[in-house]
Design a protein around this motif. Structure first.
Motif, PDB file in Angstrom:
ATOM      1  N   ASN A 168       0.856  -1.188   0.000  1.00  0.00           N
ATOM      2  CA  ASN A 168       0.000   0.000   0.000  1.00  0.00           C
ATOM      3  C   ASN A 168       0.894   1.240   0.000  1.00  0.00           C
ATOM      4  O   ASN A 168       1.705   1.416   0.905  1.00  0.00           O
ATOM      5  N   SER A 169       0.768   2.073  -0.998  1.00  0.00           N
ATOM      6  CA  SER A 169       1.561   3.304  -1.077  1.00  0.00           C
ATOM      7  C   SER A 169       0.619   4.491  -0.890  1.00  0.00           C
ATOM      8  O   SER A 169      -0.293   4.689  -1.711  1.00  0.00           O
ATOM      9  N   PHE A 170       0.829   5.208   0.211  1.00  0.00           N
ATOM     10  CA  PHE A 170      -0.065   6.340   0.535  1.00  0.00           C
ATOM     11  C   PHE A 170       0.698   7.658   0.517  1.00  0.00           C
ATOM     12  O   PHE A 170       1.861   7.726   0.938  1.00  0.00           O
ATOM     13  N   SER A 171       0.012   8.684   0.074  1.00  0.00           N
ATOM     14  CA  SER A 171       0.525  10.043   0.199  1.00  0.00           C
ATOM     15  C   SER A 171      -0.397  10.784   1.167  1.00  0.00           C
ATOM     16  O   SER A 171      -1.591  10.474   1.260  1.00  0.00           O
ATOM     17  N   THR A 172       0.154  11.741   1.880  1.00  0.00           N
ATOM     18  CA  THR A 172      -0.622  12.457   2.895  1.00  0.00           C
ATOM     19  C   THR A 172      -0.648  13.948   2.558  1.00  0.00           C
ATOM     20  O   THR A 172       0.384  14.530   2.224  1.00  0.00           O
ATOM     21  N   ILE A 173      -1.833  14.518   2.629  1.00  0.00           N
ATOM     22  CA  ILE A 173      -1.983  15.971   2.434  1.00  0.00           C
ATOM     23  C   ILE A 173      -2.520  16.539   3.752  1.00  0.00           C
ATOM     24  O   ILE A 173      -3.496  16.018   4.315  1.00  0.00           O
ATOM     25  N   ILE A 174      -1.888  17.583   4.243  1.00  0.00           N
ATOM     26  CA  ILE A 174      -2.380  18.242   5.469  1.00  0.00           C
ATOM     27  C   ILE A 174      -2.840  19.648   5.092  1.00  0.00           C
ATOM     28  O   ILE A 174      -2.077  20.448   4.553  1.00  0.00           O
ATOM     29  N   THR A 229      -6.189  16.027   7.759  1.00  0.00           N
ATOM     30  CA  THR A 229      -5.216  15.168   7.077  1.00  0.00           C
ATOM     31  C   THR A 229      -5.960  14.267   6.098  1.00  0.00           C
ATOM     32  O   THR A 229      -6.953  13.637   6.464  1.00  0.00           O
ATOM     33  N   ARG A 230      -5.505  14.229   4.863  1.00  0.00           N
ATOM     34  CA  ARG A 230      -6.150  13.397   3.841  1.00  0.00           C
ATOM     35  C   ARG A 230      -5.115  12.434   3.261  1.00  0.00           C
ATOM     36  O   ARG A 230      -4.002  12.855   2.932  1.00  0.00           O
ATOM     37  N   GLU A 231      -5.487  11.198   3.178  1.00  0.00           N
ATOM     38  CA  GLU A 231      -4.560  10.194   2.632  1.00  0.00           C
ATOM     39  C   GLU A 231      -5.137   9.599   1.353  1.00  0.00           C
ATOM     40  O   GLU A 231      -6.348   9.388   1.253  1.00  0.00           O
ATOM     41  N   TYR A 232      -4.288   9.332   0.405  1.00  0.00           N
ATOM     42  CA  TYR A 232      -4.721   8.637  -0.810  1.00  0.00           C
ATOM     43  C   TYR A 232      -3.580   7.737  -1.282  1.00  0.00           C
ATOM     44  O   TYR A 232      -2.406   7.968  -0.948  1.00  0.00           O
ATOM     45  N   GLY A 233      -3.920   6.718  -2.037  1.00  0.00           N
ATOM     46  CA  GLY A 233      -2.830   5.857  -2.484  1.00  0.00           C
ATOM     47  C   GLY A 233      -3.302   4.687  -3.324  1.00  0.00           C
ATOM     48  O   GLY A 233      -4.479   4.601  -3.703  1.00  0.00           O
TER      49      GLY A 233
END
Lengths: 326, 113
Positions: A193-199, A206-210
């Motif tokens: 699972n590869s996630f990126s985080t936006i704050i 905090t929003r995560e997507y991946g």
């Protein structure tokens, strides 16, 4: 998913003229008894354990007239399956194909002679396999950008298959040659699972997507191996008076790969139920149930779990044109 | 010694590894496939037959229970059938059929000597 394949196999109205095309849990051909073919045939196979689908084409010819006597056969097959299984394909939409194309030439009388008084009947096949594989391997011990590697592995295999028909009911098969292989199927399956985080600083959200990728983990190696398969098949009788009855046949086999590594030994068996074609008299397996034990070279290891190394499979062969016409 | 036009036809059942059909000790190896009848046929025009008896030898190898059914058609004579079923590594059936006709029915042109 395998349940659906089982249902598909059982529903196939397979009334064709295909021969005994048996395969192991890994989807490899074990015994190919192609005699009786006097025209071109297309046959298809499904294998639940390896979730593979294969199409076979057989052609018989002779220089002595319209009827092959003795026959020579040309064989071609294409097998396709997802490298990591069907489940990953449907759950993650990540299709990594494994495609095998092979060409083979079969002729009779390799060590025996064409003699009406001879009781020794043999035949052999030279086969060339080309494999295209798409793989994903995860290595946590390297730099971040190189940890998940997706790549193609193309390989060739040249094998000779020697068969002896004994007493008209028993078939002994020996297969060997040279093959380029990888240990991909021996590695453990994982999901990466590869996630990126936006704050968002204004709302402090905090929003995560991946993405999720199916891969294998472990020490991936490519190697040249000498594959060896020894199989014994019991062929059911083709008596016309029993043509309405189902009959059972079977194959037991050993297969392994040898080279500069610890050999992988496998033992297995396939029990198959055959139905007889009322026009040709040929029996073909409508359903084969197979069991295979792998990694038997490590059986003395205390950590070896036999049940984890046993796989079950269901196979079926059917006449493709007949199936498509329905 | 007699000369005859002989037609042969055979049908297969099962898995035939190989077959040998000998007529007068000579193997017949060229056959044409009849798609309609799913049979194999050949014609032996002017076959020389010794002692007015046609000798047929049929050997079949294959999977147990398979068979070949050979029909022998001689002009002016009722068809005869020879069936050979695989029971072991190699099965064999022989047949000798007389080609002597009732007086006055055999075409004189067939008489060689």
């Amino acid at each position: 998913m395998r349940l659906w394949i089982l249902i598909f196999v059982l529903l196939i109205p397979s009334m064709g003229t295909s021969q005994i095309l048996l395969e192991s849990s890994d989807g490899d051909d074990l015994a190919l008894n192609i005699f009786g073919v006097d025209r071109d045939i297309w046959a298809a196979k499904v294998n639940a354990a390896s979730t593979s689908f294969q199409v076979n084409y057989l052609h018989a010819w002779s220089q002595n007239g319209d009827e092959p006597s003795p026959p020579k056969y040309f064989q071609m097959s294409i097998r396709a399956k997802p490298s990591d299984g069907v489940a990953e394909f449907f759950s993650e939409g990540d299709f990594k194909p494994n495609v095998r194309i092979n060409l083979g030439l079969t002729r009779q009388y390799i060590l025996s002679k064409r003699d009406p008084n001879s009781k020794f009947n043999d035949f052999g096949t030279v086969r060339l396999d080309y494999n295209f594989n798409r793989y994903a391997v995860f290595n946590p011990d390297t730099t971040f950008s190189n940890q998940l590697r997706k790549f193609n592995f193309n390989s060739l295999a040249l094998t000779f298959r020697y068969n002896i028909l004994v007493n008209s009911t028993q078939l002994f098969t020996l297969v060997s040659g040279l093959s380029n292989q990888s240990n991909y199927s021996d590695l453990d399956k994982i999901s990466v699972n590869s996630f990126s985080t936006i704050i968002d600083s204004s709302t402090m959200t905090t929003r995560e997507y991946g993405t999720t990728t199916s891969a294998r983990i472990g020490n991936y190696v490519e190697r040249r191996v000498i594959p060896v398969t020894i199989a014994y098949s019991f062929l059911p009788s083709l008596n016309e008076e029993d043509s309405t009855k189902l009959a059972i046949g079977g194959t037991i086999y050993y297969s392994g790969e040898f080279g500069q590594f610890i050999p992988n030994h496998r033992l297995g068996g396939v029990l198959y139920i055959t139905k007889q074609n009322k026009k040709s008299g040929i029996r073909f397996p409508i359903l084969g149930i197979g069991v295979q034990a792998t990694n038997l070279g490590q059986i003395t290891n205390i950590e070896y779990e036999l049940l984890e190394n046993i796989s079950l499979t269901l196979t079926s062969t059917f006449d493709l044109p007949t199936f498509l016409r329905r | 010694m007699t000369s005859k036009d002989v037609k042969l036809k055979y049908k297969k059942w099962g898995v035939i590894f190989d077959k040998f059909i000998f007529i007068e000790n000579n193997e017949v190896r060229i056959w044409k496939y009849n798609e309609k009848e799913k049979s194999f046929e050949t014609e032996l025009d002017g076959l020389i037959i010794a002692d007015n008896v046609l000798n047929i030898d049929l050997i079949v190898k294959g999977q147990k229970g398979s068979y070949i059914e050979l029909t022998i058609m001689i002009d002016g004579k009722k068809n005869e059938v020879l069936k050979c079923e695989v029971l072991g590594p190699s099965s064999r059936e022989k047949k000798s059929t007389s080609i002597i006709f009732k007086e006055g029915t055999a075409p004189e042109s067939n008489i060689v000597s």
